[in-house]
Write a protein that holds these residues in place. Structure first.
Motif, PDB file in Angstrom:
ATOM      1  N   LEU A 127      38.609  37.735  73.360  1.00 60.68           N
ATOM      2  CA  LEU A 127      37.598  38.262  72.645  1.00 60.68           C
ATOM      3  C   LEU A 127      37.576  37.782  70.855  1.00 60.68           C
ATOM      4  N   ASP A 128      38.488  38.620  70.520  1.00 55.74           N
ATOM      5  CA  ASP A 128      38.865  38.471  69.218  1.00 55.74           C
ATOM      6  C   ASP A 128      38.877  36.869  68.593  1.00 55.74           C
ATOM      7  N   THR A 129      39.876  36.321  69.553  1.00 59.24           N
ATOM      8  CA  THR A 129      40.047  34.998  69.032  1.00 59.24           C
ATOM      9  C   THR A 129      38.715  33.950  68.938  1.00 59.24           C
ATOM     10  N   MET A 130      38.154  34.226  70.122  1.00 58.38           N
ATOM     11  CA  MET A 130      36.507  33.657  70.289  1.00 58.38           C
ATOM     12  C   MET A 130      35.501  33.831  69.076  1.00 58.38           C
ATOM     13  N   LYS A 131      35.649  35.127  68.656  1.00 57.30           N
ATOM     14  CA  LYS A 131      34.789  35.594  67.716  1.00 57.30           C
ATOM     15  C   LYS A 131      35.382  34.730  66.349  1.00 57.30           C
ATOM     16  N   GLN A 132      36.577  34.507  66.028  1.00 53.32           N
ATOM     17  CA  GLN A 132      36.951  33.989  64.998  1.00 53.32           C
ATOM     18  C   GLN A 132      36.589  32.679  65.037  1.00 53.32           C
ATOM     19  N   MET A 133      36.731  31.801  66.012  1.00 53.52           N
ATOM     20  CA  MET A 133      36.375  30.369  66.371  1.00 53.52           C
ATOM     21  C   MET A 133      34.713  30.458  66.084  1.00 53.52           C
ATOM     22  N   GLU A 134      34.081  31.134  66.679  1.00 51.95           N
ATOM     23  CA  GLU A 134      32.606  31.139  66.401  1.00 51.95           C
ATOM     24  C   GLU A 134      32.221  31.492  65.052  1.00 51.95           C
ATOM     25  N   ASN A 135      32.966  32.353  64.129  1.00 49.29           N
ATOM     26  CA  ASN A 135      32.434  32.542  63.105  1.00 49.29           C
ATOM     27  C   ASN A 135      32.988  31.034  62.207  1.00 49.29           C
ATOM     28  N   GLN A 136      33.916  30.413  62.487  1.00 49.71           N
ATOM     29  CA  GLN A 136      34.356  29.260  61.719  1.00 49.71           C
ATOM     30  C   GLN A 136      33.296  28.141  62.056  1.00 49.71           C
ATOM     31  N   LEU A 137      32.799  28.222  63.239  1.00 50.03           N
ATOM     32  CA  LEU A 137      31.603  27.091  63.689  1.00 50.03           C
ATOM     33  C   LEU A 137      30.256  27.519  63.012  1.00 50.03           C
ATOM     34  N   LEU A 138      30.080  28.799  62.854  1.00 51.86           N
ATOM     35  CA  LEU A 138      28.576  29.028  62.088  1.00 51.86           C
ATOM     36  C   LEU A 138      28.811  28.782  60.516  1.00 51.86           C
ATOM     37  N   GLN A 139      30.008  28.951  60.088  1.00 46.54           N
ATOM     38  CA  GLN A 139      30.026  28.307  58.756  1.00 46.54           C
ATOM     39  C   GLN A 139      29.612  26.790  58.984  1.00 46.54           C
ATOM     40  N   ARG A 140      29.786  26.368  59.761  1.00 43.96           N
ATOM     41  CA  ARG A 140      29.469  24.687  59.725  1.00 43.96           C
ATOM     42  C   ARG A 140      28.152  24.494  60.427  1.00 43.96           C
ATOM     43  N   HIS A 141      27.371  25.453  60.433  1.00 44.07           N
ATOM     44  CA  HIS A 141      26.064  25.396  61.179  1.00 44.07           C
ATOM     45  C   HIS A 141      25.834  24.968  62.625  1.00 44.07           C
ATOM     46  N   TYR A 142      26.859  25.583  63.325  1.00 42.18           N
ATOM     47  CA  TYR A 142      26.751  25.712  64.587  1.00 42.18           C
ATOM     48  C   TYR A 142      26.145  27.130  65.139  1.00 42.18           C
ATOM     49  N   GLN A 143      25.761  26.866  66.081  1.00 43.13           N
ATOM     50  CA  GLN A 143      25.439  28.210  66.934  1.00 43.13           C
ATOM     51  C   GLN A 143      26.076  28.318  68.357  1.00 43.13           C
TER      52      GLN A 143
END
Length: 429
Positions: free
Chosen positions: A409-425
């Motif tokens: 969960l923690d790893t996926m959240k970090q990956m998700e945060n980096q994607l959100l910084q690049r305008h991914y949802q």
């Protein structure tokens, strides 16, 4: 969902490089887990360790390196122990407490002290483990006994130091927390052995398909419970008073204090299993027919029988105690109340200052009790499984699933945060 997030992350060049670097470092860890230490009789070592208890707990964390007695046999456990000790000392040692409040430079100094403590603890653990397994060492000459002990301890210490460096590199240049991912990789690496053992038991008739189905249902329930508890939090509303400075109005907005249900993570389980397995570990130093060894092996071991009930009760109580203990160290209601008062914040219906800290302390105690009971249930599930089935070496139980799911969960959240910084949802909201 998760696959979509991974696919989107792989399309981003910078994230793809981080994922590839993380996988490469984990591959290095797995290769090192199979590099044996010389002067060791592997067959005799397997018989000495047996199954169950403290050895299997740490062997699970090391990805099987302990039973193979490879260069990574100690795994990252000395580093975890050192981190816990430094954290505890931060509360009572003024110098460390001052460092913890000095920002980035203070954290770097504490990290350096943690590395030194890891090396010292690694050598102590390595030397103690070597002495404990000395009967499995094939020493060519009697006068080389202690030099070989020291050499093996140094190799084990070097393996732990290398894993510590590996984890720091993953944290800095990869995805996720490096130390957690190393433990995650070690646990996941044990899944094939668990499946192989279950297939063998099915073939000889010692295990039936109903038991396997029951294990699958229990595992699914544990995973759902872990996600529910790990993500669960009590949000305390906070209101900030309006302040007029010149012609501008500051404050007035609302916020909240997120109090996690499982604030302590898996640390209470590690503390608890270390203490409760201590009598059984000491019993290995006595003759097997001695009174203390007989008592410890019957009543203070996780054997899946009714005689393991005292072990489970003590284990559960220790976990609940350490949950309160560690949460009390990491969360200080008085500091939170003082900071709220300093910046003009208050909890609606609660006066600032002492009443606020008392209120937070009361709420934290309630959710910490729930978190501690949850951890205790998760920890004793392997013994219950052994009691209702014929599986005697399934330590890939609740504790392991707790770590695996939490790290994932923690790893996926970090990956998700980096994607959100690049305008991914992504799938996490």
């Amino acid at each position: 969902m998760i696959l979509e997030t991974l696919r989107d992350a792989w399309k981003v060049s910078s994230i793809r490089k981080k994922i590839a670097f993380t996988l490469l470092m984990l591959l290095v860890f797995r290769i090192g887990s199979h590099i044996p230490i010389p002067f060791m009789d592997r067959d005799l070592l397997q018989n000495m360790m047996g199954s169950g208890g403290l050895f299997d707990f740490f062997n699970t964390f090391s990805g099987g390196s302990l039973k193979r007695f490879s260069v990574f046999a100690l795994s990252i456990m000395p580093y975890i122990t050192a981190s816990i000790i430094i954290t505890l000392l931060t509360v009572v040692v003024p110098y460390l407490e001052r460092l913890s409040k000095e920002g980035e430079q203070g954290r770097k100094k504490i990290a350096q002290l943690t590395r030194y403590a890891t090396v010292v603890l690694g050598f102590i653990n390595g030397f103690g483990l070597t002495i404990g397994l000395r009967n499995a060492l094939t020493i060519p000459q009697e006068n080389l006994r202690y030099p070989i002990y020291i050499m093996v301890a140094l190799v084990l210490t070097a393996g732990t130091a290398f894993l510590m460096w590996l984890g720091e590199q993953i944290t800095e240049k990869g995805i996720g927390n490096g130390i957690s991912l190393i433990i995650f990789c070690g646990i996941v690496a044990g899944i094939p052995d668990v499946v192989k053992n279950m297939v063998s038991l099915l073939k000889v008739g010692e295990l039936n398909w109903f038991a396997v189905l029951g294990l699958a249902i229990i595992a699914a329930a544990i995973i759902a419970g872990v996600i529910f508890i790990q993500e669960g939090q009590r949000r305390i509303p906070v209101q900030y008073a309006k302040r007029v400075v010149g012609r501008k109005v500051y404050g007035g907005q609302s916020s909240h204090i997120p109090l996690k249900v499982n604030q302590a993570g898996v640390i209470p389980i590690i503390f608890g299993v270390s203490l409760v397995a201590f009598p059984a570990t000491i019993a290995t130093w006595f003759p097997s027919d001695s009174g203390f060894a007989t008592f410890a092996n019957k009543w203070m071991t996780m054997n899946g029988e009714l005689t393991s009930i005292p072990y489970l009760v003590v284990y559960a109580l220790l976990i609940i105690f350490f949950t309160f203990f560690y949460t009390g160290i990491t969360f200080n209601p008085i500091d939170v109340a003082d900071n709220l008062k300093k910046y003009g914040g208050f909890i609606p219906g609660i006066r600032p200052g002492r009443p606020t800290s008392d209120y937070l302390f009361k709420i934290m105690n309630k959710i910490t009790l729930a978190g501690g009971i949850f951890l205790a249930i998760i920890a004793v599930i392997p013994s219950l499984i052994m009691g209702f089935t014929n599986i005697t070496n399934i330590y890939l139980g609740g504790t392991s699933l707790l770590i695996v799911v939490s790290v994932a969960l923690d790893t996926m959240k970090q990956m998700e945060n980096q994607l959100l910084q690049r305008h991914y949802q992504g799938f996490l909201k």
